[in-house]
Design a protein around this motif. Structure first.
Motif, PDB file in Angstrom:
ATOM      1  N   HIS A 131      84.348  74.981 -26.241  1.00 57.68           N
ATOM      2  CA  HIS A 131      83.880  74.350 -24.880  1.00 57.68           C
ATOM      3  C   HIS A 131      83.277  72.604 -25.425  1.00 57.68           C
ATOM      4  O   HIS A 131      82.024  72.255 -24.861  1.00 57.68           O
ATOM      5  CB  HIS A 131      82.759  74.966 -24.352  1.00 57.68           C
ATOM      6  CG  HIS A 131      82.957  76.324 -23.802  1.00 57.68           C
ATOM      7  ND1 HIS A 131      82.343  77.310 -23.125  1.00 57.68           N
ATOM      8  CD2 HIS A 131      84.283  76.994 -23.766  1.00 57.68           C
ATOM      9  CE1 HIS A 131      83.036  78.249 -22.795  1.00 57.68           C
ATOM     10  NE2 HIS A 131      84.045  78.427 -23.397  1.00 57.68           N
ATOM     11  N   CYS A 132      84.086  72.195 -25.906  1.00 55.03           N
ATOM     12  CA  CYS A 132      83.667  70.855 -26.274  1.00 55.03           C
ATOM     13  C   CYS A 132      84.527  69.728 -25.313  1.00 55.03           C
ATOM     14  O   CYS A 132      85.546  70.212 -24.847  1.00 55.03           O
ATOM     15  CB  CYS A 132      84.155  70.439 -27.692  1.00 55.03           C
ATOM     16  SG  CYS A 132      83.383  71.168 -29.151  1.00 55.03           S
ATOM     17  N   ASN A 133      84.084  68.769 -25.285  1.00 58.46           N
ATOM     18  CA  ASN A 133      84.722  67.504 -24.272  1.00 58.46           C
ATOM     19  C   ASN A 133      85.932  66.986 -25.247  1.00 58.46           C
ATOM     20  O   ASN A 133      85.888  67.295 -26.363  1.00 58.46           O
ATOM     21  CB  ASN A 133      83.556  66.578 -23.556  1.00 58.46           C
ATOM     22  CG  ASN A 133      82.994  65.724 -24.850  1.00 58.46           C
ATOM     23  OD1 ASN A 133      83.652  65.444 -25.923  1.00 58.46           O
ATOM     24  ND2 ASN A 133      81.826  65.395 -24.633  1.00 58.46           N
ATOM     25  N   LEU A 134      86.856  65.907 -24.619  1.00 54.92           N
ATOM     26  CA  LEU A 134      87.752  65.618 -25.182  1.00 54.92           C
ATOM     27  C   LEU A 134      87.452  64.920 -26.550  1.00 54.92           C
ATOM     28  O   LEU A 134      88.025  65.066 -27.445  1.00 54.92           O
ATOM     29  CB  LEU A 134      88.410  64.644 -23.924  1.00 54.92           C
ATOM     30  CG  LEU A 134      89.714  63.970 -24.725  1.00 54.92           C
ATOM     31  CD1 LEU A 134      90.707  65.197 -25.165  1.00 54.92           C
ATOM     32  CD2 LEU A 134      90.347  62.940 -23.895  1.00 54.92           C
ATOM     33  N   VAL A 135      86.469  63.892 -26.456  1.00 50.09           N
ATOM     34  CA  VAL A 135      86.013  63.333 -27.707  1.00 50.09           C
ATOM     35  C   VAL A 135      85.381  64.175 -28.745  1.00 50.09           C
ATOM     36  O   VAL A 135      86.015  63.835 -29.928  1.00 50.09           O
ATOM     37  CB  VAL A 135      84.980  62.243 -27.341  1.00 50.09           C
ATOM     38  CG1 VAL A 135      84.508  61.517 -28.519  1.00 50.09           C
ATOM     39  CG2 VAL A 135      85.620  61.176 -26.213  1.00 50.09           C
ATOM     40  N   GLN A 136      84.765  65.128 -28.362  1.00 50.13           N
ATOM     41  CA  GLN A 136      84.213  65.841 -29.504  1.00 50.13           C
ATOM     42  C   GLN A 136      85.128  66.876 -30.128  1.00 50.13           C
ATOM     43  O   GLN A 136      85.471  67.119 -31.029  1.00 50.13           O
ATOM     44  CB  GLN A 136      83.115  67.101 -28.775  1.00 50.13           C
ATOM     45  CG  GLN A 136      81.918  66.364 -28.330  1.00 50.13           C
ATOM     46  CD  GLN A 136      80.855  67.060 -27.552  1.00 50.13           C
ATOM     47  OE1 GLN A 136      81.421  68.031 -26.772  1.00 50.13           O
ATOM     48  NE2 GLN A 136      79.833  66.978 -27.461  1.00 50.13           N
ATOM     49  N   ALA A 137      86.218  67.458 -29.074  1.00 51.97           N
ATOM     50  CA  ALA A 137      87.206  68.230 -29.879  1.00 51.97           C
ATOM     51  C   ALA A 137      88.182  67.286 -30.664  1.00 51.97           C
ATOM     52  O   ALA A 137      88.524  67.926 -31.775  1.00 51.97           O
ATOM     53  CB  ALA A 137      88.022  68.932 -28.538  1.00 51.97           C
ATOM     54  N   THR A 138      88.798  66.181 -30.227  1.00 49.53           N
ATOM     55  CA  THR A 138      89.494  65.355 -31.060  1.00 49.53           C
ATOM     56  C   THR A 138      88.782  64.857 -32.390  1.00 49.53           C
ATOM     57  O   THR A 138      89.274  64.989 -33.301  1.00 49.53           O
ATOM     58  CB  THR A 138      89.519  63.978 -30.346  1.00 49.53           C
ATOM     59  OG1 THR A 138      90.333  64.342 -28.931  1.00 49.53           O
ATOM     60  CG2 THR A 138      90.793  63.300 -31.029  1.00 49.53           C
ATOM     61  N   ALA A 139      87.424  64.694 -32.182  1.00 51.74           N
ATOM     62  CA  ALA A 139      86.832  64.457 -33.403  1.00 51.74           C
ATOM     63  C   ALA A 139      86.640  65.480 -34.655  1.00 51.74           C
ATOM     64  O   ALA A 139      86.967  65.389 -35.705  1.00 51.74           O
ATOM     65  CB  ALA A 139      85.119  63.922 -33.240  1.00 51.74           C
ATOM     66  N   ARG A 140      86.349  66.781 -34.186  1.00 50.96           N
ATOM     67  CA  ARG A 140      86.258  67.848 -34.766  1.00 50.96           C
ATOM     68  C   ARG A 140      87.635  68.408 -35.203  1.00 50.96           C
ATOM     69  O   ARG A 140      87.823  68.858 -36.701  1.00 50.96           O
ATOM     70  CB  ARG A 140      85.406  69.069 -34.263  1.00 50.96           C
ATOM     71  CG  ARG A 140      84.098  68.608 -33.924  1.00 50.96           C
ATOM     72  CD  ARG A 140      83.482  69.833 -33.055  1.00 50.96           C
ATOM     73  NE  ARG A 140      82.122  69.708 -32.718  1.00 50.96           N
ATOM     74  CZ  ARG A 140      81.182  70.664 -32.186  1.00 50.96           C
ATOM     75  NH1 ARG A 140      81.423  71.512 -32.161  1.00 50.96           N
ATOM     76  NH2 ARG A 140      80.046  70.054 -31.674  1.00 50.96           N
ATOM     77  N   ALA A 141      88.613  68.181 -34.585  1.00 51.78           N
ATOM     78  CA  ALA A 141      90.026  68.634 -34.791  1.00 51.78           C
ATOM     79  C   ALA A 141      90.296  67.563 -36.156  1.00 51.78           C
ATOM     80  O   ALA A 141      91.221  67.871 -36.871  1.00 51.78           O
ATOM     81  CB  ALA A 141      90.986  68.182 -33.566  1.00 51.78           C
ATOM     82  N   LYS A 142      90.116  66.338 -35.892  1.00 54.39           N
ATOM     83  CA  LYS A 142      90.524  65.459 -37.012  1.00 54.39           C
ATOM     84  C   LYS A 142      89.935  65.894 -38.497  1.00 54.39           C
ATOM     85  O   LYS A 142      90.524  65.882 -39.516  1.00 54.39           O
ATOM     86  CB  LYS A 142      90.117  63.945 -36.801  1.00 54.39           C
ATOM     87  CG  LYS A 142      90.891  63.062 -36.001  1.00 54.39           C
ATOM     88  CD  LYS A 142      92.401  63.090 -36.779  1.00 54.39           C
ATOM     89  CE  LYS A 142      93.476  63.315 -35.549  1.00 54.39           C
ATOM     90  NZ  LYS A 142      94.717  63.815 -36.062  1.00 54.39           N
TER      91      LYS A 142
ATOM     92  N   PHE B 194      92.089  61.100 -42.628  1.00 52.54           N
ATOM     93  CA  PHE B 194      90.818  60.719 -43.360  1.00 52.54           C
ATOM     94  C   PHE B 194      90.362  59.449 -42.500  1.00 52.54           C
ATOM     95  O   PHE B 194      89.098  59.234 -42.375  1.00 52.54           O
ATOM     96  CB  PHE B 194      91.094  60.499 -44.690  1.00 52.54           C
ATOM     97  CG  PHE B 194      90.017  59.578 -45.408  1.00 52.54           C
ATOM     98  CD1 PHE B 194      88.739  60.441 -45.631  1.00 52.54           C
ATOM     99  CD2 PHE B 194      89.933  58.080 -45.639  1.00 52.54           C
ATOM    100  CE1 PHE B 194      87.742  59.518 -46.357  1.00 52.54           C
ATOM    101  CE2 PHE B 194      89.044  57.449 -46.168  1.00 52.54           C
ATOM    102  CZ  PHE B 194      87.713  58.304 -46.312  1.00 52.54           C
ATOM    103  N   SER B 195      91.344  58.384 -42.160  1.00 50.67           N
ATOM    104  CA  SER B 195      90.794  57.144 -41.517  1.00 50.67           C
ATOM    105  C   SER B 195      90.292  57.658 -40.163  1.00 50.67           C
ATOM    106  O   SER B 195      89.000  57.177 -39.817  1.00 50.67           O
ATOM    107  CB  SER B 195      92.044  56.431 -41.404  1.00 50.67           C
ATOM    108  OG  SER B 195      91.502  55.247 -40.510  1.00 50.67           O
ATOM    109  N   ALA B 196      90.853  58.490 -39.295  1.00 50.99           N
ATOM    110  CA  ALA B 196      90.202  58.836 -38.034  1.00 50.99           C
ATOM    111  C   ALA B 196      88.799  59.578 -38.232  1.00 50.99           C
ATOM    112  O   ALA B 196      88.095  59.373 -37.319  1.00 50.99           O
ATOM    113  CB  ALA B 196      91.475  59.749 -37.207  1.00 50.99           C
TER     114      ALA B 196
END
Length: 259
Positions: free
Chosen positions: A169-180, A59-61
């Motif tokens: 096809h997301c970049n690292l930041v996009q992928a990490t954000a959506r994964a969270k 939740f925090s991330a």
């Protein structure tokens, strides 16, 4: 369950480190779940308590990424729904499995997921190919990984991130954000069913939740590719050590029962 102050303090710092690592590279559950098992928590309660404390970290991330515009919830509505359904199904199923089966199953799952992350090649997006249709992504990735997270969990954030890079096809930041966001969804779904069954240990879960929240917020601020180069091997090594410890304890009990 009676827990000493020393154990609670240890679990607080373990959760903080896991939240930090999970926000950056995923795999925080590879630390917290073995730590809970090592503290003497039963497998079913360990899974439930792990969901309680990890929900605060995800939740925090997630909140940090959303507020900073790295992810839009409207674009992920279907994936969120499918992930929730998958996680709820997994959480319900794991409660119907005998505790002795879980005790045998968990070390093997920990070793398997650790070896996957250890041996998996560097993940890069391929801009020459079309991303997977959002509907199919939600139905396949969201449902299946959500089910895994509800049933077991460690490594879910990393698996989601890999899928967003390779298939979305997301970049690292996009992928990490959506994964969270999806990781938080699956955590809440599983936690709801665990709460109904009365499985989480609140004293442990809430202490670890504070550590998770602080670690998750700090980790979200330093999401960089370099972090994965030294954090992930450390997570995997610790996980393998704990899994081997659990296996040795099981076989020791087995030999004692025979002799």
């Amino acid at each position: 369950m009676d827990v000493s102050l020393q154990v609670l303090t240890m679990l607080f710092f373990v959760a903080g480190a896991a939240g930090f690592i999970d926000a950056m590279a995923g795999g925080g559950g590879l630390i917290t779940l073995p730590a809970l098992l090592a503290a003497g928590v039963s497998p079913a309660q360990a899974l439930a308590t792990n969901k309680l404390q990890s929900s605060f970290g995800s939740f925090s991330a997630s909140l940090y990424f959303i507020r900073n515009g790295h992810v839009k919830l409207k674009e992920m509505g279907l994936a969120i729904v499918c992930t929730y359904i998958g996680a709820a199904t997994g959480a319900e199923l794991v409660q119907r499995i005998d505790a002795s089966v879980l005790t045998t199953l968990i070390p093997g799952l920990l070793i398997s997921i650790s070896l996957y992350f250890l041996l998996a090649p560097q993940t890069r997006r391929d801009s020459s190919k079309q991303p997977l249709n959002p509907l199919w992504f939600a139905l396949t990735v969201g449902t299946c990984i959500g089910f895994y997270d509800g049933f077991f969990g460690p490594g879910t954030g990393s698996i989601f991130a890999v899928c967003f890079i390779l298939l979305g096809h997301c970049n690292l930041v996009q992928a990490t954000a959506r994964a969270k966001v999806l990781n938080f969804t699956s955590n809440i779904a599983a936690l709801t069913f665990f709460l109904i069954a009365g499985l989480p240990i609140w004293k442990i879960g809430l202490v670890m939740a504070v550590g998770q929240f602080l670690g998750g917020r700090l980790g979200a601020k330093v999401v960089i590719a370099k972090g994965q180069k030294w954090i992930r091997p450390l997570v995997i090594i610790m996980c393998l050590i704990m899994a081997l410890k659990l296996l040795l304890e099981q076989y020791q009990q087995w030999f004692q029962s025979i002799f």
